[in-house]
Design an enzyme around this catalytic site. Sequence first.
Site, PDB file in Angstrom:
ATOM      1  N   SER A   1      31.389  42.377  54.981  1.00 25.90           N
ATOM      2  CA  SER A   1      32.150  41.965  53.800  1.00 25.90           C
ATOM      3  C   SER A   1      33.311  41.059  54.210  1.00 25.90           C
ATOM      4  CB  SER A   1      32.640  43.214  53.054  1.00 25.90           C
ATOM      5  OG  SER A   1      33.098  42.887  51.763  1.00 25.90           O
TER       6      SER A   1
ATOM      7  N   ASP B   1      23.437  43.689  46.358  1.00 25.83           N
ATOM      8  CA  ASP B   1      24.811  43.348  46.712  1.00 25.83           C
ATOM      9  C   ASP B   1      25.316  42.288  45.738  1.00 25.83           C
ATOM     10  OD1 ASP B   1      27.215  42.515  47.871  1.00 25.83           O
ATOM     11  OD2 ASP B   1      26.458  42.833  49.903  1.00 25.83           O
TER      12      ASP B   1
ATOM     13  N   HIS C   1      25.966  46.812  48.531  1.00 28.18           N
ATOM     14  CA  HIS C   1      27.112  46.443  49.348  1.00 28.18           C
ATOM     15  C   HIS C   1      27.603  47.656  50.147  1.00 28.18           C
ATOM     16  CE1 HIS C   1      30.196  43.541  50.379  1.00 28.18           C
ATOM     17  NE2 HIS C   1      31.127  44.462  50.218  1.00 28.18           N
TER      18      HIS C   1
END
Length: 294
Positions: A175, A233, A263
């Site tokens: 991320s 995601d 995610h």
Amino acid sequence: MAQNDVPQSPELPCNIKLASSASSFLFNVIGRHNDTLYRFLINCFDLKTCPSKKPINGVKTTDITIDKSRNLWFRIFTPTNTGDDAATAGLPVIFFFHGGGFVFFAPNSLPFEKFCRGLARQLSAIIISVNYRLAPGNRYPSQYEDGFDTLKFIDATELEGFSGNLRQCFLAGDSAGGNMVHHIAVNADWMWKSFLPEGSNRDHQAANVFGPNSVDISGVKLPSSIIFVGGFDHLQDWQKRYCEGLKKSGKEAHLVEFPNAFHSFYVFPELPEFDLLMKEMKDFMQQQLESSNI
């Protein structure tokens, strides 16, 4: 399957669904309308771990402080199932930058501590997980500076008990940490507002690295990259555009998609995608080491 029949969420065990829903609720609660956050609420739910010289699940950990004034430190994860301490001298080193939108978490946060232990054990590598300054109290480029400074510190310092092979070095991040990896290699929206300079938007070169305000990196020597994308995601379009941007700039980039992943799926080792991720990472590292003849 008709378009209307496409599932809107991944098929997950009930405990993981509950944990994911709780995390989403927490993130929505702690964000303020003025782009700040309730840090004390984060601390209530962000469980921290202590370093352990006694191996836990085949991995021992050590914390090293670089600069107390900005809380810059890192945690070393060393696998102990390699036979003896001398055997770790040949282990590759992975610098890991945790996610959390530049505003959450640390290397000693329980999910990332468990994840890095898994990386060290399954990849037979030494993991260096970096604690960088968090937004909104510390805006861009504080996080990148901390990442650079950590790499420079380790390169220039003889760490006691550290015997990893820095010639076999990888950068990894998830991320927001993945974003840091890109910017260090080349020297959700309110989170970005907290991170970027006042008045900036998602087209700032730090956020949209191949956007209208980006810097040409075609002449920059970058190592091969591998990007993992989950089918559920919410950032997958950005991730895929990043991979395409690398390729258009003449860089070697590999895209691996996990259709049923969401995610931060990798913090749940019970998911089948976790084992697939470990295998893909291990194969990628082996290919790079073989091609470099190190």
